[in-house]
Design a protein around this motif. Structure first.
Motif, PDB file in Angstrom:
ATOM      1  N   MET A 181      18.490  29.351  52.138  1.00 17.27           N
ATOM      2  CA  MET A 181      19.224  28.421  52.985  1.00 17.27           C
ATOM      3  C   MET A 181      20.597  28.966  53.353  1.00 17.27           C
ATOM      4  O   MET A 181      21.075  28.764  54.478  1.00 17.27           O
ATOM      5  N   ALA A 182      21.248  29.668  52.429  1.00 24.10           N
ATOM      6  CA  ALA A 182      22.552  30.243  52.735  1.00 24.10           C
ATOM      7  C   ALA A 182      22.440  31.344  53.785  1.00 24.10           C
ATOM      8  O   ALA A 182      23.265  31.446  54.703  1.00 24.10           O
ATOM      9  N   VAL A 183      21.414  32.181  53.661  1.00 25.32           N
ATOM     10  CA  VAL A 183      21.195  33.221  54.674  1.00 25.32           C
ATOM     11  C   VAL A 183      20.881  32.581  56.024  1.00 25.32           C
ATOM     12  O   VAL A 183      21.353  33.042  57.074  1.00 25.32           O
ATOM     13  N   GLU A 184      20.091  31.506  56.007  1.00 28.42           N
ATOM     14  CA  GLU A 184      19.777  30.820  57.258  1.00 28.42           C
ATOM     15  C   GLU A 184      21.039  30.256  57.903  1.00 28.42           C
ATOM     16  O   GLU A 184      21.196  30.298  59.125  1.00 28.42           O
ATOM     17  N   ALA A 185      21.962  29.729  57.078  1.00 32.74           N
ATOM     18  CA  ALA A 185      23.220  29.213  57.629  1.00 32.74           C
ATOM     19  C   ALA A 185      24.007  30.318  58.334  1.00 32.74           C
ATOM     20  O   ALA A 185      24.583  30.104  59.406  1.00 32.74           O
ATOM     21  N   CYS A 186      23.999  31.498  57.740  1.00 35.65           N
ATOM     22  CA  CYS A 186      24.692  32.626  58.374  1.00 35.65           C
ATOM     23  C   CYS A 186      24.030  33.021  59.694  1.00 35.65           C
ATOM     24  O   CYS A 186      24.714  33.298  60.692  1.00 35.65           O
ATOM     25  N   ILE A 187      22.710  33.038  59.700  1.00 40.54           N
ATOM     26  CA  ILE A 187      21.990  33.405  60.926  1.00 40.54           C
ATOM     27  C   ILE A 187      22.275  32.393  62.035  1.00 40.54           C
ATOM     28  O   ILE A 187      22.499  32.759  63.186  1.00 40.54           O
ATOM     29  N   SER A 204      24.005  24.674  61.240  1.00 38.74           N
ATOM     30  CA  SER A 204      24.429  25.728  60.317  1.00 38.74           C
ATOM     31  C   SER A 204      25.194  25.144  59.139  1.00 38.74           C
ATOM     32  O   SER A 204      24.967  25.528  57.983  1.00 38.74           O
ATOM     33  N   SER A 205      26.094  24.211  59.415  1.00 37.73           N
ATOM     34  CA  SER A 205      26.848  23.570  58.332  1.00 37.73           C
ATOM     35  C   SER A 205      25.913  22.806  57.401  1.00 37.73           C
ATOM     36  O   SER A 205      26.085  22.825  56.176  1.00 37.73           O
ATOM     37  N   ALA A 224      23.149  22.384  52.222  1.00 35.40           N
ATOM     38  CA  ALA A 224      21.882  22.318  51.497  1.00 35.40           C
ATOM     39  C   ALA A 224      21.787  23.449  50.470  1.00 35.40           C
ATOM     40  O   ALA A 224      21.278  23.252  49.361  1.00 35.40           O
ATOM     41  N   ALA A 225      22.281  24.621  50.843  1.00 38.00           N
ATOM     42  CA  ALA A 225      22.285  25.744  49.894  1.00 38.00           C
ATOM     43  C   ALA A 225      23.168  25.435  48.687  1.00 38.00           C
ATOM     44  O   ALA A 225      22.815  25.743  47.544  1.00 38.00           O
ATOM     45  N   MET A 226      24.317  24.804  48.945  1.00 33.16           N
ATOM     46  CA  MET A 226      25.213  24.479  47.838  1.00 33.16           C
ATOM     47  C   MET A 226      24.583  23.446  46.898  1.00 33.16           C
ATOM     48  O   MET A 226      24.647  23.570  45.668  1.00 33.16           O
ATOM     49  N   PHE A 227      23.967  22.420  47.472  1.00 25.63           N
ATOM     50  CA  PHE A 227      23.374  21.374  46.635  1.00 25.63           C
ATOM     51  C   PHE A 227      22.179  21.894  45.843  1.00 25.63           C
ATOM     52  O   PHE A 227      21.992  21.532  44.680  1.00 25.63           O
ATOM     53  N   THR A 228      21.339  22.706  46.473  1.00 27.49           N
ATOM     54  CA  THR A 228      20.168  23.222  45.760  1.00 27.49           C
ATOM     55  C   THR A 228      20.543  24.267  44.720  1.00 27.49           C
ATOM     56  O   THR A 228      19.695  24.676  43.923  1.00 27.49           O
ATOM     57  N   LEU A 250      24.726  34.606  45.991  1.00 31.16           N
ATOM     58  CA  LEU A 250      25.105  33.430  46.767  1.00 31.16           C
ATOM     59  C   LEU A 250      26.580  33.481  47.149  1.00 31.16           C
ATOM     60  O   LEU A 250      26.954  33.121  48.275  1.00 31.16           O
ATOM     61  N   ALA A 251      27.437  33.926  46.224  1.00 39.01           N
ATOM     62  CA  ALA A 251      28.865  34.041  46.536  1.00 39.01           C
ATOM     63  C   ALA A 251      29.103  35.058  47.644  1.00 39.01           C
ATOM     64  O   ALA A 251      29.947  34.851  48.523  1.00 39.01           O
ATOM     65  N   LEU A 252      28.341  36.151  47.631  1.00 41.69           N
ATOM     66  CA  LEU A 252      28.484  37.156  48.684  1.00 41.69           C
ATOM     67  C   LEU A 252      28.072  36.583  50.038  1.00 41.69           C
ATOM     68  O   LEU A 252      28.771  36.774  51.048  1.00 41.69           O
ATOM     69  N   VAL A 253      26.929  35.880  50.064  1.00 42.84           N
ATOM     70  CA  VAL A 253      26.485  35.274  51.318  1.00 42.84           C
ATOM     71  C   VAL A 253      27.478  34.221  51.787  1.00 42.84           C
ATOM     72  O   VAL A 253      27.775  34.097  52.987  1.00 42.84           O
ATOM     73  N   SER A 254      28.037  33.454  50.848  1.00 40.43           N
ATOM     74  CA  SER A 254      29.029  32.446  51.201  1.00 40.43           C
ATOM     75  C   SER A 254      30.285  33.089  51.777  1.00 40.43           C
ATOM     76  O   SER A 254      30.904  32.545  52.702  1.00 40.43           O
ATOM     77  N   ALA A 255      30.665  34.245  51.258  1.00 43.33           N
ATOM     78  CA  ALA A 255      31.820  34.956  51.811  1.00 43.33           C
ATOM     79  C   ALA A 255      31.546  35.424  53.233  1.00 43.33           C
ATOM     80  O   ALA A 255      32.419  35.357  54.114  1.00 43.33           O
ATOM     81  N   VAL A 256      30.321  35.902  53.461  1.00 37.14           N
ATOM     82  CA  VAL A 256      29.937  36.291  54.821  1.00 37.14           C
ATOM     83  C   VAL A 256      29.982  35.086  55.745  1.00 37.14           C
ATOM     84  O   VAL A 256      30.467  35.175  56.894  1.00 37.14           O
ATOM     85  N   TYR A 257      29.508  33.937  55.267  1.00 38.54           N
ATOM     86  CA  TYR A 257      29.537  32.723  56.078  1.00 38.54           C
ATOM     87  C   TYR A 257      30.978  32.335  56.410  1.00 38.54           C
ATOM     88  O   TYR A 257      31.277  31.896  57.522  1.00 38.54           O
TER      89      TYR A 257
END
Length: 368
Positions: free
Chosen positions: A261-267, A284-285, A290-294, A313-320
């Motif tokens: 879900m986090a990768v999908e948010a970035c896409i 996207s938000s 959803a990624a944070m809750f799951t 997840l932290a790395l993907v969140s930083a990219v986001y």
């Protein structure tokens, strides 16, 4: 008698034209129900074969459509298509009724494109899928599931292809979008009920992912404007993303979900400029939240995942966070030197993930 009287009134005087057509439509409807009663009402049964009854009903519906085209009457066309679909629902003759419904769907699309009868086109889409859903619930043994799925795919292809016709592309964008949304949503809902019966295991998640990927691919093609109207790219794209996201949430287990879900948010955030509009950013938000809750342990058996998963997840969140900051510069170029506070939210969550998920599991990193 009613049909003949209506036709005579239609020709007699101008002021009786519409009234005559309604009377003629009532006569044609009475003829349809007479054929229906000749097989389905026991006290009036004259036709023993269900197949023959289906053929007669289809031919009579074709006669009604021919009269509607001759007089260019929407009233007659609506009655013809509506009654014919009703005949396919009540007639348990298997493949014949399904084939008749497919012919009726083609006729409805032709009327919509030929005469720009938009209400008939939308009504045909709804009637086709409602009739198919009725067959799923009331005649489960009449035809194999493979036949049902084949006809369902044929409906979707027919209605999707109808939007590629030049005359259909000239319809108002709102109508095209509604037509597309109803077609995609109904086809996916019925596919979820049909396909799992055809395979050993319930694969609703993978079905949704496949359907969603197909719709997103069509959205990319529609974006060019060569086959479909460009406005349909938004409908195909968002419906595909929503259905695929639901499939991911259903199919992925444990901590795999939050990474996907986090990768999908970035896409989605990266593709916001491609699809356009504020809705892509909102979706996207939603995927990011959803990624944070799951990622919470309470939603995954009460245990923390490995620190490597949270680090990813932290790395993907930083990219986001970086994507949100870059998107803010694009959408608000006149901000000047004023700071954008929106990226602070995903940035803060990035550190929360790192502290609670990564550093908390390092016994030698309490100082961090």
């Amino acid at each position: 008698t009613l049909t003949g009287l209506g036709m005579w009134l239609d020709k007699w005087k101008e002021r009786f034209r519409q009234y005559g057509r309604v009377v003629a439509s009532g006569g044609l409807a009475a003829g349809y129900y007479t054929i229906y009663a000749s097989h389905f009402v026991p006290s009036l049964q004259l036709v023993d074969s269900a197949i023959l009854a289906g053929i007669l009903l289809t031919l009579w519906a074709g006669l009604m459509l021919a009269y509607a085209v001759w007089k260019k009457s929407r009233v007659v066309a609506v009655m013809a298509i509506g009654l014919a679909f009703y005949g396919t629902i009540v007639n348990p003759s298997g493949w014949l009724s399904l084939f008749s419904a497919l012919l009726l769907s083609s006729a409805g699309m032709w009327l919509m494109i030929k005469f720009r009868w938009i209400a008939i086109g939308l009504g045909t889409v709804v009637a086709a899928y409602v009739a198919h859903a009725f067959w799923l619930g009331f005649y489960p043994q009449s035809t194999p599931d493979s036949v049902r799925f084949t006809y369902l795919a044929a409906y979707w292809l027919l209605f999707t292809a109808a939007l590629t016709v030049p005359k259909a592309r000239k319809m108002p964008e709102q109508i095209q979008r509604a037509f597309c949304a109803i077609n995609n949503g109904a086809a996916w809902c019925l596919a979820v009920f049909i396909v799992p019966k055809m395979i050993p295991h319930n694969e609703i998640g993978w079905i949704s992912i496949g359907v969603g990927a197909l719709l997103v691919a069509i959205a990319i093609v529609a974006r060019t404007g060569k086959i479909w109207d460009k406005s349909l790219a938004v409908i195909f794209g968002y419906q595909g993303i929503l259905i695929a996201s639901l499939g991911i949430l259903l199919e992925a287990t444990g901590y795999t979900r939050f990474l996907v879900m986090a990768v999908e948010a970035c896409i989605l955030m990266a593709g916001a400029r491609y699809f356009g509009g504020w809705l892509a950013r909102v979706v996207s938000s939603g995927a990011f939240l959803a990624a944070m809750f799951t990622a919470l342990p309470d939603l995954n058996g009460g245990e923390l995942a490995s620190w490597q998963s949270y680090a990813a997840l932290a790395l993907v969140s930083a990219v986001y966070t970086a994507l949100v900051r870059q998107d803010g510069k694009i959408t608000a170029p006149d901000r000047g030197d004023q700071p954008d506070v929106v990226p602070l939210f995903p940035a803060f969550l990035t550190w929360i993930i790192a502290v609670a998920g990564v550093f908390s599991q390092w016994t030698y990193a309490s100082g961090i």
